[in-house]
Design a protein around this motif. Structure first.
Motif, PDB file in Angstrom:
ATOM      1  N   ALA A 150       0.832  -1.210   0.000  1.00  0.00           N
ATOM      2  CA  ALA A 150       0.000   0.000   0.000  1.00  0.00           C
ATOM      3  C   ALA A 150       0.864   1.256   0.000  1.00  0.00           C
ATOM      4  N   GLN A 151       1.947   1.216   0.751  1.00  0.00           N
ATOM      5  CA  GLN A 151       2.852   2.372   0.812  1.00  0.00           C
ATOM      6  C   GLN A 151       3.544   2.590  -0.533  1.00  0.00           C
ATOM      7  N   TYR A 152       3.950   1.502  -1.170  1.00  0.00           N
ATOM      8  CA  TYR A 152       4.634   1.624  -2.464  1.00  0.00           C
ATOM      9  C   TYR A 152       3.673   2.141  -3.534  1.00  0.00           C
ATOM     10  N   ILE A 153       2.454   1.622  -3.529  1.00  0.00           N
ATOM     11  CA  ILE A 153       1.446   2.092  -4.481  1.00  0.00           C
ATOM     12  C   ILE A 153       1.154   3.571  -4.264  1.00  0.00           C
ATOM     13  N   GLU A 154       1.061   3.978  -3.017  1.00  0.00           N
ATOM     14  CA  GLU A 154       0.806   5.393  -2.711  1.00  0.00           C
ATOM     15  C   GLU A 154       1.958   6.272  -3.210  1.00  0.00           C
ATOM     16  N   ARG A 155       3.176   5.775  -3.053  1.00  0.00           N
ATOM     17  CA  ARG A 155       4.348   6.533  -3.515  1.00  0.00           C
ATOM     18  C   ARG A 155       4.375   6.632  -5.034  1.00  0.00           C
ATOM     19  N   LEU A 156       4.089   5.516  -5.708  1.00  0.00           N
ATOM     20  CA  LEU A 156       4.045   5.544  -7.164  1.00  0.00           C
ATOM     21  C   LEU A 156       2.963   6.500  -7.660  1.00  0.00           C
ATOM     22  N   ALA A 157       1.797   6.458  -7.039  1.00  0.00           N
ATOM     23  CA  ALA A 157       0.692   7.321  -7.456  1.00  0.00           C
ATOM     24  C   ALA A 157       1.056   8.790  -7.296  1.00  0.00           C
ATOM     25  N   ALA A 158       1.725   9.123  -6.193  1.00  0.00           N
ATOM     26  CA  ALA A 158       2.128  10.513  -5.963  1.00  0.00           C
ATOM     27  C   ALA A 158       3.172  10.949  -6.988  1.00  0.00           C
ATOM     28  N   ASP A 159       4.145  10.075  -7.247  1.00  0.00           N
ATOM     29  CA  ASP A 159       5.196  10.409  -8.206  1.00  0.00           C
ATOM     30  C   ASP A 159       4.640  10.600  -9.621  1.00  0.00           C
TER      31      ASP A 159
END
Length: 328
Positions: free
Chosen positions: A254-263
């Motif tokens: 979930a954290q990685y997906i959130e980071r990718l989405a923000a980037d």
């Protein structure tokens, strides 16, 4: 979102579909749906159409027929909509009733009666695709073929497929059915990634625990069957509120997906669906949400699939718990 021919069969299907399992209120057949349920459906349909989704997936058992009835009321109120969309439904499951258990029925009589019920509830003269919902151990392919021939001849169903079936089931049915089976709908997502695990764990101990048919993905690609994914958003475990029972792998994913989405300045849903759409099999995710805003959050999925690097795809798979360490 661009329409694509459904695996070369000439059906202009959108890359994403709307699953209608949650519409019509509760699964208590005696409890009617309300004006709020109708508004909920209208909002989702309008959101879907606004981003190019034209494909709606039903089944005769969804909310015990109420999902089709409420959708039929929408079609009656907006008659021009019918020719703008693709409607798929399923039959073959009989829910527990009184002393009878859940059971599966591919008899000719049941298939024909089920389709008549589907058409009546939807208020339409035909459906675009009919899926046989789950394997019936008592099925006789010749009897299924008779039902399909009759439905095709009288114009009630244009195309046919299956759901939750192995390659052997499909071959067995197709041995008697003249019409090509053009769809197989399966449970596929980053959380339910057995379709990837099975191929990677050939001749390894890790593969012993995977029940996914090892031939299925390549079989469907070779046969040009459309692979549809139910549950592609993994019930929100990576994109929604963090659950109290979430595993470490789920939290990290979930954290990685959130980071990718923000980037990438997109939604978490688009990243999650992009992982599925990146697969060369041309998977069509079926969104099981009744939330219009969540539908809108998925509109960038195809773009994210195109932009997703191999490194990002593999990192998502590995972080979620995928096993891919090479041995000998």
């Amino acid at each position: 979102m661009k329409d694509i021919p459904l695996q070369g069969h000439g059906i202009p299907a959108s890359r994403l579909a709307i699953g209608c399992m949650g519409f019509g209120g509760s699964w208590d057949e005696t409890e009617p749906y309300t004006a709020e349920h109708k508004k909920q459906l209208e909002a989702v349909v309008d959101a879907a159409l606004s981003i190019g989704i034209n494909f709606f997936d039903h089944a005769d058992i969804y909310t015990r027929g109420k999902a089709e009835r409420i959708f039929g009321e929408l079609l009656a109120a907006r008659p021009a909509l019918r020719e703008q969309i693709i409607i798929q439904s399923k039959c073959g499951i009989q829910l527990a009733d009184g002393t009878l258990p859940v059971r599966y029925n591919f008899s000719k009589q049941h298939i024909l009666q089920s389709v008549d019920g589907i058409l009546k509830r939807l208020g339409t003269e035909y459906i675009d695709i009919l899926l046989l919902h789950r394997p019936d151990p008592l099925m006789e392919p010749e009897e299924v073929a008779e039902a399909i021939d009759q439905l095709k001849a009288n114009g009630k169903v244009k195309h046919f497929g299956v759901s939750n079936m192995h390659s052997a089931h499909i071959e067995y049915l197709q041995s008697a059915i003249r019409e090509p089976l053009i769809v197989n709908q399966l449970h596929l997502s980053l959380a339910h990634r057995h379709f990837i695990d099975q191929g990677l764990n050939i001749n390894r101990d890790e593969g012993a625990a995977t029940s996914f048919d090892p031939q299925l993905m390549t079989y469907m690609q070779q046969k040009r069957m459309q692979i549809q994914a139910w549950g592609p958003l993994a019930q929100g475990r990576y994109t929604g509120a963090i659950r109290s029972d979430a595993t470490e792998a789920e939290l990290l994913t979930a954290q990685y997906i959130e980071r990718l989405a923000a980037d990438k300045e997109t939604s978490k849903e688009a990243i999650l669906l992009g992982w599925l759409l990146k697969h060369p099999a041309g998977i069509q995710p079926v969104l099981g949400t009744t939330n219009a805003s969540r539908v809108m959050a998925c509109q960038d999925a195809a773009c994210q699939a195109e932009q997703m690097t191999r490194e990002e795809w593999w990192t998502l798979y590995a972080t979620a718990g995928g096993s891919h360490k090479p041995s000998k």
